[in-house]
Write a protein that holds these residues in place. Structure first.
Motif, PDB file in Angstrom:
ATOM      1  N   ILE A  43       0.839  -1.204   0.000  1.00  0.00           N
ATOM      2  CA  ILE A  43       0.000   0.000   0.000  1.00  0.00           C
ATOM      3  C   ILE A  43       0.869   1.248   0.000  1.00  0.00           C
ATOM      4  CG2 ILE A  43      -1.547   1.382   1.460  1.00  0.00           C
ATOM      5  CD1 ILE A  43      -2.932  -1.246   2.220  1.00  0.00           C
ATOM      6  N   MET A  44       1.933   1.231   0.799  1.00  0.00           N
ATOM      7  CA  MET A  44       2.797   2.410   0.842  1.00  0.00           C
ATOM      8  C   MET A  44       3.604   2.576  -0.440  1.00  0.00           C
ATOM      9  SD  MET A  44       2.020   4.270   3.185  1.00  0.00           S
ATOM     10  CE  MET A  44       3.169   5.496   2.628  1.00  0.00           C
ATOM     11  N   LEU A  45       3.976   1.478  -1.068  1.00  0.00           N
ATOM     12  CA  LEU A  45       4.641   1.596  -2.371  1.00  0.00           C
ATOM     13  C   LEU A  45       3.711   2.246  -3.390  1.00  0.00           C
ATOM     14  CD1 LEU A  45       6.589  -1.761  -2.685  1.00  0.00           C
ATOM     15  CD2 LEU A  45       7.552   0.529  -2.609  1.00  0.00           C
ATOM     16  N   LEU A  46       2.457   1.833  -3.401  1.00  0.00           N
ATOM     17  CA  LEU A  46       1.488   2.445  -4.313  1.00  0.00           C
ATOM     18  C   LEU A  46       1.249   3.909  -3.975  1.00  0.00           C
ATOM     19  CD1 LEU A  46      -1.214  -0.337  -4.767  1.00  0.00           C
ATOM     20  CD2 LEU A  46       0.559   0.380  -6.366  1.00  0.00           C
ATOM     21  N   ALA A  47       1.197   4.224  -2.672  1.00  0.00           N
ATOM     22  CA  ALA A  47       0.999   5.621  -2.265  1.00  0.00           C
ATOM     23  C   ALA A  47       2.187   6.485  -2.689  1.00  0.00           C
ATOM     24  CB  ALA A  47       0.789   5.708  -0.761  1.00  0.00           C
ATOM     25  N   GLY A  48       3.386   5.935  -2.595  1.00  0.00           N
ATOM     26  CA  GLY A  48       4.569   6.687  -3.008  1.00  0.00           C
ATOM     27  C   GLY A  48       4.617   6.910  -4.513  1.00  0.00           C
ATOM     28  N   ILE A  49       4.196   5.908  -5.263  1.00  0.00           N
ATOM     29  CA  ILE A  49       4.198   6.037  -6.724  1.00  0.00           C
ATOM     30  C   ILE A  49       3.110   7.006  -7.181  1.00  0.00           C
ATOM     31  CG2 ILE A  49       3.727   4.772  -8.860  1.00  0.00           C
ATOM     32  CD1 ILE A  49       5.124   2.354  -7.525  1.00  0.00           C
ATOM     33  N   SER A  50       1.947   6.944  -6.551  1.00  0.00           N
ATOM     34  CA  SER A  50       0.818   7.763  -6.993  1.00  0.00           C
ATOM     35  C   SER A  50       0.785   9.151  -6.344  1.00  0.00           C
ATOM     36  CB  SER A  50      -0.494   7.040  -6.717  1.00  0.00           C
ATOM     37  OG  SER A  50      -0.693   6.911  -5.331  1.00  0.00           O
ATOM     38  N   TYR A  51       1.777   9.503  -5.552  1.00  0.00           N
ATOM     39  CA  TYR A  51       1.816  10.818  -4.899  1.00  0.00           C
ATOM     40  C   TYR A  51       1.922  11.910  -5.959  1.00  0.00           C
ATOM     41  CZ  TYR A  51       3.380  14.644  -1.934  1.00  0.00           C
ATOM     42  OH  TYR A  51       3.504  15.839  -1.295  1.00  0.00           O
ATOM     43  N   ASN A  52       0.976  12.862  -5.923  1.00  0.00           N
ATOM     44  CA  ASN A  52       0.930  13.911  -6.944  1.00  0.00           C
ATOM     45  C   ASN A  52       1.479  15.242  -6.471  1.00  0.00           C
ATOM     46  OD1 ASN A  52      -0.248  12.298  -8.908  1.00  0.00           O
ATOM     47  ND2 ASN A  52      -2.309  12.677  -8.106  1.00  0.00           N
ATOM     48  N   GLY A  53       1.844  15.333  -5.225  1.00  0.00           N
ATOM     49  CA  GLY A  53       2.358  16.591  -4.695  1.00  0.00           C
ATOM     50  C   GLY A  53       3.783  16.864  -5.160  1.00  0.00           C
ATOM     51  N   LYS A  54       4.297  17.978  -4.701  1.00  0.00           N
ATOM     52  CA  LYS A  54       5.657  18.358  -5.034  1.00  0.00           C
ATOM     53  C   LYS A  54       6.617  17.451  -4.284  1.00  0.00           C
ATOM     54  CE  LYS A  54       8.385  22.504  -5.533  1.00  0.00           C
ATOM     55  NZ  LYS A  54       8.493  23.925  -5.276  1.00  0.00           N
ATOM     56  N   ARG A  55       7.567  16.865  -4.980  1.00  0.00           N
ATOM     57  CA  ARG A  55       8.489  15.909  -4.371  1.00  0.00           C
ATOM     58  C   ARG A  55       9.806  16.544  -3.944  1.00  0.00           C
ATOM     59  NH1 ARG A  55       7.503  10.108  -6.855  1.00  0.00           N
ATOM     60  NH2 ARG A  55       5.297  10.334  -7.255  1.00  0.00           N
ATOM     61  N   MET A  56      10.260  17.535  -4.671  1.00  0.00           N
ATOM     62  CA  MET A  56      11.553  18.146  -4.357  1.00  0.00           C
ATOM     63  C   MET A  56      11.432  19.655  -4.405  1.00  0.00           C
ATOM     64  SD  MET A  56      14.216  15.451  -5.977  1.00  0.00           S
ATOM     65  CE  MET A  56      15.475  16.021  -4.964  1.00  0.00           C
ATOM     66  N   ARG A  57      12.328  20.306  -3.685  1.00  0.00           N
ATOM     67  CA  ARG A  57      12.394  21.756  -3.693  1.00  0.00           C
ATOM     68  C   ARG A  57      13.853  22.176  -3.619  1.00  0.00           C
ATOM     69  NH1 ARG A  57      13.367  24.668   0.707  1.00  0.00           N
ATOM     70  NH2 ARG A  57      11.932  26.296   0.107  1.00  0.00           N
ATOM     71  N   LYS A  58      14.115  23.433  -3.891  1.00  0.00           N
ATOM     72  CA  LYS A  58      15.484  23.933  -3.763  1.00  0.00           C
ATOM     73  C   LYS A  58      15.873  23.949  -2.299  1.00  0.00           C
ATOM     74  CE  LYS A  58      15.884  26.619  -7.905  1.00  0.00           C
ATOM     75  NZ  LYS A  58      16.376  27.838  -8.509  1.00  0.00           N
TER      76      LYS A  58
END
Length: 100
Positions: A43-58
């Motif tokens: 479930i957490m692998l799927l949640a990590g793959i389907s995460y639509n938010g911003k993943r990285m920032r400066k």
């Protein structure tokens, strides 16, 4: 939503691990618990793959490198935690590791 899911699955993994470490499970309950831990990890692998938010920032100091955002970091830590507990419980189930 993925952040809350990450925190809840991490708490469930902790409870599952402490139940194994205290010797609460035996026989078929170990198998059921191991399967539940595998489902939590998936479930957490799927949640990590389907995460639509911003993943990285400066970076905060304005450097040229990028860092993970806090929500994505929580999801990644939950994936690592759930996966680690799954591997340890699998090793215990297969009798490769004697005690937790």
């Amino acid at each position: 939503m993925s952040i809350v899911l990450g925190i809840l699955t991490l708490i469930a993994s902790f409870v599952n691990y402490t139940a194994w470490a205290s010797g609460y499970f035996s026989g078929s309950l170990e198998l059921i618990s191991l399967l539940i831990q595998g489902v939590l990890t998936f479930i957490m692998l799927l949640a990590g793959i389907s995460y639509n938010g911003k993943r990285m920032r400066k970076s905060y100091d304005g450097g040229a490198y990028r860092i993970f955002t806090l929500p994505f970091s929580v999801i990644l830590l939950s994936i690592l935690g759930n996966g680690s507990v799954f591997v340890v419980l699998l090793l215990k189930f297969l009798r490769i590791v004697k005690e937790l």
